[in-house]
Scaffold this motif. Structure first.
Motif, PDB file in Angstrom:
ATOM      1  N   PRO A 284     -42.890  46.323 -14.570  1.00 50.18           N
ATOM      2  CA  PRO A 284     -43.969  45.569 -15.215  1.00 50.18           C
ATOM      3  C   PRO A 284     -43.587  45.220 -16.647  1.00 50.18           C
ATOM      4  N   GLU A 285     -44.466  44.497 -17.312  1.00 52.94           N
ATOM      5  CA  GLU A 285     -44.201  44.142 -18.709  1.00 52.94           C
ATOM      6  C   GLU A 285     -44.079  45.413 -19.540  1.00 52.94           C
ATOM      7  N   GLY A 286     -43.056  45.461 -20.376  1.00 56.49           N
ATOM      8  CA  GLY A 286     -42.842  46.643 -21.181  1.00 56.49           C
ATOM      9  C   GLY A 286     -41.413  46.727 -21.663  1.00 56.49           C
ATOM     10  N   PRO A 287     -41.010  47.879 -22.187  1.00 56.38           N
ATOM     11  CA  PRO A 287     -39.671  48.034 -22.761  1.00 56.38           C
ATOM     12  C   PRO A 287     -38.546  47.726 -21.785  1.00 56.38           C
ATOM     13  N   ALA A 288     -38.666  48.198 -20.526  1.00 57.32           N
ATOM     14  CA  ALA A 288     -37.599  47.981 -19.551  1.00 57.32           C
ATOM     15  C   ALA A 288     -37.422  46.509 -19.234  1.00 57.32           C
ATOM     16  N   MET A 289     -38.538  45.791 -19.063  1.00 55.66           N
ATOM     17  CA  MET A 289     -38.448  44.357 -18.790  1.00 55.66           C
ATOM     18  C   MET A 289     -37.814  43.624 -19.972  1.00 55.66           C
ATOM     19  N   ASP A 290     -38.197  44.004 -21.181  1.00 52.77           N
ATOM     20  CA  ASP A 290     -37.626  43.373 -22.371  1.00 52.77           C
ATOM     21  C   ASP A 290     -36.119  43.612 -22.462  1.00 52.77           C
ATOM     22  N   ALA A 291     -35.657  44.745 -21.929  1.00 56.12           N
ATOM     23  CA  ALA A 291     -34.231  45.083 -21.987  1.00 56.12           C
ATOM     24  C   ALA A 291     -33.436  44.486 -20.836  1.00 56.12           C
ATOM     25  N   ILE A 299     -30.875  53.852 -12.218  1.00 60.77           N
ATOM     26  CA  ILE A 299     -30.595  54.462 -13.513  1.00 60.77           C
ATOM     27  C   ILE A 299     -29.792  55.739 -13.297  1.00 60.77           C
ATOM     28  N   VAL A 300     -28.581  55.777 -13.834  1.00 59.20           N
ATOM     29  CA  VAL A 300     -27.702  56.943 -13.643  1.00 59.20           C
ATOM     30  C   VAL A 300     -27.430  57.694 -14.946  1.00 59.20           C
ATOM     31  N   GLU A 301     -27.780  57.078 -16.078  1.00 61.83           N
ATOM     32  CA  GLU A 301     -27.590  57.762 -17.355  1.00 61.83           C
ATOM     33  C   GLU A 301     -28.640  57.273 -18.339  1.00 61.83           C
ATOM     34  N   PHE A 302     -29.229  58.214 -19.101  1.00 61.14           N
ATOM     35  CA  PHE A 302     -30.243  57.875 -20.090  1.00 61.14           C
ATOM     36  C   PHE A 302     -29.921  58.577 -21.395  1.00 61.14           C
ATOM     37  N   ASP A 303     -29.697  57.807 -22.428  1.00 65.15           N
ATOM     38  CA  ASP A 303     -29.442  58.332 -23.772  1.00 65.15           C
ATOM     39  C   ASP A 303     -28.327  59.372 -23.767  1.00 65.15           C
ATOM     40  N   THR A 325     -34.284  53.502 -29.885  1.00 67.53           N
ATOM     41  CA  THR A 325     -33.495  52.623 -29.019  1.00 67.53           C
ATOM     42  C   THR A 325     -32.396  53.454 -28.357  1.00 67.53           C
ATOM     43  N   VAL A 326     -32.397  53.465 -27.044  1.00 67.70           N
ATOM     44  CA  VAL A 326     -31.467  54.310 -26.291  1.00 67.70           C
ATOM     45  C   VAL A 326     -30.600  53.467 -25.364  1.00 67.70           C
ATOM     46  N   ARG A 327     -29.426  54.018 -25.021  1.00 66.72           N
ATOM     47  CA  ARG A 327     -28.538  53.381 -24.049  1.00 66.72           C
ATOM     48  C   ARG A 327     -28.904  53.879 -22.657  1.00 66.72           C
ATOM     49  N   VAL A 328     -29.098  52.936 -21.756  1.00 68.56           N
ATOM     50  CA  VAL A 328     -29.398  53.269 -20.369  1.00 68.56           C
ATOM     51  C   VAL A 328     -28.345  52.618 -19.484  1.00 68.56           C
ATOM     52  N   VAL A 329     -27.684  53.435 -18.661  1.00 65.12           N
ATOM     53  CA  VAL A 329     -26.662  52.922 -17.745  1.00 65.12           C
ATOM     54  C   VAL A 329     -27.287  52.762 -16.368  1.00 65.12           C
ATOM     55  N   VAL A 330     -27.175  51.556 -15.797  1.00 62.81           N
ATOM     56  CA  VAL A 330     -27.713  51.292 -14.460  1.00 62.81           C
ATOM     57  C   VAL A 330     -26.608  50.789 -13.550  1.00 62.81           C
ATOM     58  N   VAL A 338     -24.722  48.464 -19.045  1.00 64.43           N
ATOM     59  CA  VAL A 338     -25.325  49.234 -20.129  1.00 64.43           C
ATOM     60  C   VAL A 338     -26.399  48.383 -20.794  1.00 64.43           C
ATOM     61  N   LEU A 339     -27.614  48.922 -20.818  1.00 69.08           N
ATOM     62  CA  LEU A 339     -28.735  48.219 -21.432  1.00 69.08           C
ATOM     63  C   LEU A 339     -29.275  49.054 -22.586  1.00 69.08           C
TER      64      LEU A 339
END
Length: 470
Positions: A284-291, A299-303, A325-330, A338-339
């Motif tokens: 939905p609308e939010g941080p993930a959509m913006d990224a 998602i296999v890695e978070f921060d 602001t964190v690095r998220v690996v998908v 990397v997002l």
């Protein structure tokens, strides 16, 4: 060999403490009994049913009129629990359910001193509350330990006010770690130290006198201890207490995705090396959509920390500072991406409504049986009947073979399939093409995105072999 065995037994016996008395003497002054008082409305007094015209009718009417004020008068209800002081200036930790809805809270110390307490903040999600008392001088207090260092088999000591009998100590071991009961952020230490009603909110100590848990729940058929008690891990409690102390409320990070665990058949259908990570079902609308995150990403890695499953991701995100602001690996289409995501605040977003489903024109009515499912494109009739929404797109499950894998995995009539093989499908021909692609790629399963009442989830179904020509 016999001598070695005897030495091993001797060493084990020496590790067992001779007594917990020194620990109890040293830290009991910081453990408190908590009494709460609540005003509750009277449910109503006696209302006898008397037949009209009965000789008792006038008697009961006079009785009711005479006692009516007393019958409807609000009454006071009290409850007992436990807690512990964490600072010399009077901050006290207990369970939220101990003080919830209380009008008055009284904290009683080991020496008999009683002080009124006020609520600084509560967190129902972890069942933690922070209180404050005002004393004439510094109070004895205890400190938190690192619950992650607690091992199964370690000795622990529970202190509190079981069954309202006053201060009591019980000892046992850590029976299990990382237990989840029902909450999103659950991380319970299971112990066989006796925990009963009234122990709620009391501390669970290690042998160094550090608080490694807050006694919260018991698993019991009759409400009494049978050797299965649960204490919220101190590493969870510390973060909650720090936020309650600073803000009076919790402020958890929010990523803004719906997720589910990756199963073995899903991993095979998506050509993943292993079944781990958190599979995104909706953005939905939010941080993930913006990224730039998408449904179907894993998602296999978070921060900087590996994500094994959804529970771990939820805890990692919740424990991360709002606005960071964190690095998220998908994993997307078999490749790592990397997002960078700037986290929002979960408490502000919990009422957010998921994004609407994609729109598109529907195909002419047609039904077909595939993978144990009887499927139909979306029609105006089905849209109205199932309340799919004006722009609903996909394939409607009309019926499910009860002997099929689809039925076993929870698919039911009325479900809407919007993706197959991580590609949108709006027609039966598109679904058949996705099944053929999966089979040609040597995959045993195909991943479907299924929506029920708007809520999405992924399901992996085995692809059928083509029928032999006659």
């Amino acid at each position: 060999m016999l001598a070695v065995a005897m030495l091993a037994q001797t060493a084990t016996a020496q590790d067992r403490p001779n007594s917990f008395a020194d620990l109890a003497d040293k830290f009991s002054p910081a453990v408190v009994n908590i009494t709460t008082s609540t005003t509750v409305a009277n449910a109503g007094g006696m209302n006898p049913i008397v037949p009209e015209g009965s000789p008792f009718e006038d008697f009961f009417r006079e009785f009711r009129d005479r006692n009516g004020d007393q019958e409807n008068r609000p009454r006071r209800s009290s409850a007992l629990g436990s807690g512990f002081v964490i600072s010399e200036d009077g901050y006290v930790v207990t369970n939220n359910h101990v003080i919830e809805s209380a009008d008055e809270i009284t904290v009683e110390f080991f020496n008999g001193t009683e002080l009124d307490a006020k609520v600084i903040g509560t967190d129902p999600k972890t069942d933690i509350a922070l209180l404050k008392v005002e004393a004439e001088g510094p109070l004895p207090f205890v400190t938190f330990g690192d619950s992650d260092k607690s091992r199964v088999g370690d000795w622990v000591v529970a202190m509190g006010n079981p069954l309202g009998q006053g201060f009591s100590v019980s000892a046992g071991i850590v029976s299990a770690r990382n237990r989840a009961l029902s909450g999103t952020y659950d991380d319970y230490i299971q112990t066989d130290a006796a925990i009963n009603r009234g122990n709620s909110g009391g501390p669970l100590f290690n042998l160094d006198g550090e608080v490694v848990g807050v006694n919260t729940a018991i698993l019991s058929p009759n409400g009494g201890s049978i050797g299965i008690g649960f204490s919220m891990a101190s590493n969870v409690v510390k973060r909650v207490v720090e936020q309650l102390q600073e803000f009076g409320e919790t402020r958890r990070g929010w990523l803004g995705v719906r997720i589910q665990d990756v199963t073995d058949d899903m991993a095979e259908a998506m050509d993943l090396q292993e079944a781990r990570g958190a599979l995104i079902t909706d953005v939905p609308e939010g941080p993930a959509m913006d990224a730039g995150m998408k449904s179907g990403d894993v998602i296999v890695e978070f921060d900087g920390t590996q994500v094994d499953d959804t529970r771990e991701l939820v805890r990692q995100v919740g424990n991360t500072t709002v606005g960071k602001t964190v690095r998220v690996v998908v994993l997307r289409d078999g490749k790592e991406e990397v997002l960078k995501v700037t986290l929002g605040r979960r408490e502000q977003a919990e009422g957010a409504i998921p994004a609407a489903q994609p729109g598109g024109e529907t195909e002419a009515p047609d039904e077909r049986e595939l993978m144990g499912l009887t499927l139909s494109p979306v029609t105006p009739e089905l849209t109205e009947q199932l309340e799919l929404g004006e722009n609903a797109e996909g394939l409607v499950v009309v019926d499910v073979d009860e002997m099929s894998d689809a039925y076993e995995k929870g698919l039911r009539a009325g479900d809407l399939i919007t993706e197959a093989g991580q590609q949108k499908v709006a027609s039966l021909e598109e679904l058949e093409a996705r099944i053929t692609d999966a089979r040609d790629a040597g995959r045993k399963s195909i991943l479907l995105l299924v929506r029920r009442a708007g809520d999405p989830r992924f399901v992996a179904l085995p692809v059928e072999e083509p029928a032999d020509a006659n």
